[in-house]
Structure formats: structure tokens, C-alpha cells
Design an enzyme around this catalytic site. Structure first.
Site, PDB file in Angstrom:
ATOM      1  N   CYS A   1     -21.866  -5.216  -2.577  1.00  0.00           N
ATOM      2  CA  CYS A   1     -21.543  -6.158  -3.658  1.00  0.00           C
ATOM      3  C   CYS A   1     -22.179  -7.526  -3.415  1.00  0.00           C
ATOM      4  O   CYS A   1     -21.945  -8.153  -2.377  1.00  0.00           O
ATOM      5  CB  CYS A   1     -20.029  -6.315  -3.771  1.00  0.00           C
ATOM      6  SG  CYS A   1     -19.521  -7.453  -5.090  1.00  0.00           S
TER       7      CYS A   1
ATOM      8  N   CYS B   1     -25.059  -5.424 -12.837  1.00  0.00           N
ATOM      9  CA  CYS B   1     -25.254  -4.978 -11.455  1.00  0.00           C
ATOM     10  C   CYS B   1     -24.691  -3.567 -11.249  1.00  0.00           C
ATOM     11  O   CYS B   1     -23.590  -3.245 -11.713  1.00  0.00           O
ATOM     12  CB  CYS B   1     -24.584  -5.948 -10.492  1.00  0.00           C
ATOM     13  SG  CYS B   1     -24.730  -5.486  -8.755  1.00  0.00           S
TER      14      CYS B   1
ATOM     15  N   CYS C   1     -19.988   0.851  -0.564  1.00  0.00           N
ATOM     16  CA  CYS C   1     -19.907   0.272  -1.910  1.00  0.00           C
ATOM     17  C   CYS C   1     -19.380  -1.161  -1.854  1.00  0.00           C
ATOM     18  O   CYS C   1     -19.795  -2.019  -2.644  1.00  0.00           O
ATOM     19  CB  CYS C   1     -19.066   1.145  -2.839  1.00  0.00           C
ATOM     20  SG  CYS C   1     -17.297   1.212  -2.450  1.00  0.00           S
TER      21      CYS C   1
ATOM     22  N   CYS D   1     -15.329   4.273   4.714  1.00  0.00           N
ATOM     23  CA  CYS D   1     -16.706   3.936   4.353  1.00  0.00           C
ATOM     24  C   CYS D   1     -16.691   2.569   3.672  1.00  0.00           C
ATOM     25  O   CYS D   1     -15.836   2.302   2.833  1.00  0.00           O
ATOM     26  CB  CYS D   1     -17.290   4.993   3.411  1.00  0.00           C
ATOM     27  SG  CYS D   1     -18.980   4.651   2.853  1.00  0.00           S
TER      28      CYS D   1
ATOM     29  N   ASP E   1       0.769  -1.247   0.000  1.00  0.00           N
ATOM     30  CA  ASP E   1       0.000   0.000   0.000  1.00  0.00           C
ATOM     31  C   ASP E   1       0.796   1.292   0.000  1.00  0.00           C
ATOM     32  O   ASP E   1       0.346   2.282  -0.556  1.00  0.00           O
ATOM     33  CB  ASP E   1      -0.962  -0.012   1.201  1.00  0.00           C
ATOM     34  CG  ASP E   1      -2.038   1.068   1.119  1.00  0.00           C
ATOM     35  OD1 ASP E   1      -2.452   1.384  -0.014  1.00  0.00           O
ATOM     36  OD2 ASP E   1      -2.466   1.577   2.158  1.00  0.00           O
TER      37      ASP E   1
END
Length: 354
Positions: free
Chosen positions: A251, A194, A247, A244, A137
Site C-alpha cells: 500500500c 491504485c 498486500c 502474510c 478480535d
């Protein structure tokens, strides 16, 4: 006939699994022109917001060989942090506050890097003539596209990696190596028609499928963005104080994910699973550092974190938070003081008229 490289690749997969990784795949280290073009367009549109480090080392991000010319292969690895419950459930209440699932336990940078280093040491012990580098990361590495190229998932319409087995709950790590390993087939996109992740976003951060404008993303706003958060997003923050998950949680592929596969290091700490705003609003720098020792939250600092908590307090409608908020009006950090003023206005406006 299975050749030596294929045999060794299978040994790497087995060792990765033993070290806690639930996904492992291999990809070439050379540049993918389409991947590089998408990065350039995203940066050119300003979608990275104030994350100057994204643009500052764009040449290194274009490909693994752009960062390390000697690299021949990428080993992409995923560690599960699948939650036991839907993180959106806490959205139905004003307090406690919501912390993103990945940040409720141990710092993933430490956990994943420790396992990566162990795997890298094993590889070098088996193949002393090779070199390796590990990344989690913090380096200019395009983890999600590389993971998709290595076949461990695909980039969904929310731009995060999606796995058929682990949904959207994978933390990624990369090992670059001078070994030539047989590449896996890139994963097929299985989002279909979707749009659940797109419609779940509280701030409309997706201008189109597979594209995200970080400047509108709650994770960016609460973690990366410095200073005052624009007024247009403050109410949409709700009770989210760090990151958050909406999203990701929306899924449908998460139905195949199991919390039993999650690394135990990421199990939520009791004080972070459902923290009370009244307690968080009293944090000074010392108590903040003590509370978030060993947590990725520590890196954003007390001021940015308390700023987030004040927006959540303003959205709570809880008059019991009036005094803790009021005490922060004189905070030396301008963004904290501004957030306190906004939160106080919100709380006052919600009080019944005598």
C-alpha cells in the site's frame, strides 16, 4: 458552542493517546444496512472458508446493537505496529522464514486489551452511570467497517483498514458504550485507481477490489486452515510460515507510516524476526509452547505451525533441510506427515542429477 458530549469525547481521545493508541474515533452503534448486506453476501459466497464462527454468529456481527442491544456508541481505537523495514525483503531469500509483522512481538490481544480496559475504567470513573464493553478480535465484532465508520481510516481494496497517517499498520480495538458520543464523519476512500495490494497477492485472493476470498489467502491458509493446504497454494507460500504481509506492505499510504509510532510491545523478538527453518522443524509441543509463549502464534499449535514450516522447507531448495524434513515423515499428525512428504519431493527434485 461545544457541548458536554463533545468535550468528553475530546477527553477520551487524549486519554486514548496517553494509553498508546494513535487513532481514536466514534461511531453510532446501530445497524448500517449496507455493512450488514456486505457481510451476508461475503458469507453467502463461502468466502469465509472453514471459519464457521464467522457465520455462526452473523446476527451479532451485523451491528454492535446486535451483540449488545444497550450500546449507543462505538469507540474505535488503533494501535500502530508499523515495521522499520519492508517485510517483503525477506521474500528474496529461501531461509530464514517469514512471520507476519504483527506476530513478531507480544500478543496484540493482550497488549490492546490491556489498554482498552484501562481506557474503559477511566471512562466509567468519569461517567459512573454508563456501561462499557471492550473487544479485541475474538468477539463477533466487525472491527474494520466500524473503524471506517468512526473515521480513523477506510477499508482499502485489500479489505483491511488504511490510515493516512499510519498506512495499513493498525491493530484495532473497540469499546461499546451506553454513552451517546458525537459520531465522527466516516473516512473518505482514498484508494483511487491504485491496485498495488491486489497485484501483490501471491495467491490471487481478491476476486474484485474490496473483496477477499479467505480460502485463497495465505494468512487464512497458514493460521486458520486445518489439515493439509491445497497443492495449488503450496509453492505460492514461499517462505511464509505464519501470515502474510504482502498486500499490506504494497500500500502506497505506508510511506506516511513511521516505525517510531509503533507500540514498543510489538517490536520484533530477535528469534522471530528471521527464524531458521532448521531450528523450527525440530519443535515438539513443549518447545513450541516455550518458544511462542506470549505470542499469538501459540494459538495455532505445534502441528499446524510445523506443517507450515515444511512447506517453506520444500520451497527453499536447501538440501541441508533434507534430514530434518525426512524425520517428520513419520509424524503422528497426518497433515505434518503429508507436508513432509511433499517437501521431500520438492527438495529431491531440486537436487542436481549425478
Amino acid at each position: 458552542m461545544v457541548n458536554d458530549a463533545e468535550t468528553f469525547a475530546q477527553k477520551i481521545r487524549a486519554q486514548a493517546q496517553a494509553l498508546g493508541f494513535v487513532a481514536c474515533g466514534f461511531a453510532p452503534a446501530d445497524e448500517d444496512p449496507l455493512r450488514a448486506a456486505r457481510l451476508e453476501q461475503w458469507l453467502g459466497d463461502g468466502n469465509h472458508g472453514s471459519m464457521e464462527w464467522m457465520a455462526g454468529r452473523a446476527d451479532h456481527r451485523r451491528s454492535p446493537q446486535g451483540l449488545w442491544p444497550a450500546a449507543q456508541s462505538v469507540i474505535a481505537l488503533g494501535m500502530s505496529y508499523a515495521p522499520a523495514t519492508d517485510p517483503r525483503d525477506l521474500g528474496a531469500v529461501a531461509d530464514p522464514a517469514r512471520i507476519s509483522v504483527y506476530a513478531q512481538g507480544a500478543d496484540y490481544h493482550d497488549v490492546v486489551k490491556r489498554a482498552l480496559k484501562a481506557l474503559a475504567r477511566w471512562i466509567v470513573a468519569e461517567r459512573p452511570d454508563c456501561d462499557v464493553k471492550v473487544f479485541v478480535d475474538t468477539a463477533p465484532v466487525m472491527e474494520k467497517p466500524l473503524a471506517a465508520a468512526a473515521g480513523i481510516g477506510w477499508q482499502g481494496k485489500h479489505t483491511n483498514l488504511v490510515s493516512r497517517a499510519h498506512g495499513s499498520w493498525l491493530l484495532l480495538g473497540m469499546i461499546f458504550t451506553t454513552l451517546r458520543l458525537p459520531p465522527d464523519t466516516p473516512h473518505e476512500d482514498r484508494c483511487g485507481t491504485c491496485t498495488a495490494c491486489q497485484t501483490a497477492c501471491p495467491t490471487d485472493a481478491f476476486p474484485a477490489p474490496y473483496r477477499i476470498d479467505a480460502r485463497r489467502c495465505i494468512s487464512y491458509l497458514t493460521i486458520e486452515h486445518k489439515g493439509e493446504i491445497p497443492h495449488e497454494f503450496r509453492t505460492a507460500l514461499g517462505n511464509r510460515i505464519y501470515g502474510c504481509d504482502d498486500c499490506l506492505a504494497a500500500c502506497p499510504w505506508n510511506s506516511f507510516a513511521s516505525a517510531a509510532a509503533a507500540n514498543r510491545a510489538f517490536l520484533p523478538r530477535a528469534e522471530l524476526a528471521a527464524p531458521r527453518l532448521a531450528d523450527l522443524l525440530t519443535l515438539d509441543d513443549g518447545t513450541f509452547r516455550a518458544l511462542f509463549s506470549g505470542s499469538p502464534i501459540k494459538r495455532i499449535g505445534r502441528d499446524r505451525f510445523v506443517r507450515n514450516c515444511l512447506y517453506a522447507a520444500g520451497n527453499s531448495g536447501d538440501p541441508a533441510l533434507f534430514m530434518p524434513v525426512q524425520r517428520l515423515l513419520a509424524d503422528p499428525d497426518p497433515a505434518v506427515a503429508d507436508a513432509a512428504s511433499w517437501a521431500l519431493d520438492q527438495l529431491v527434485s531440486g537436487l542436481p542429477v549425478p
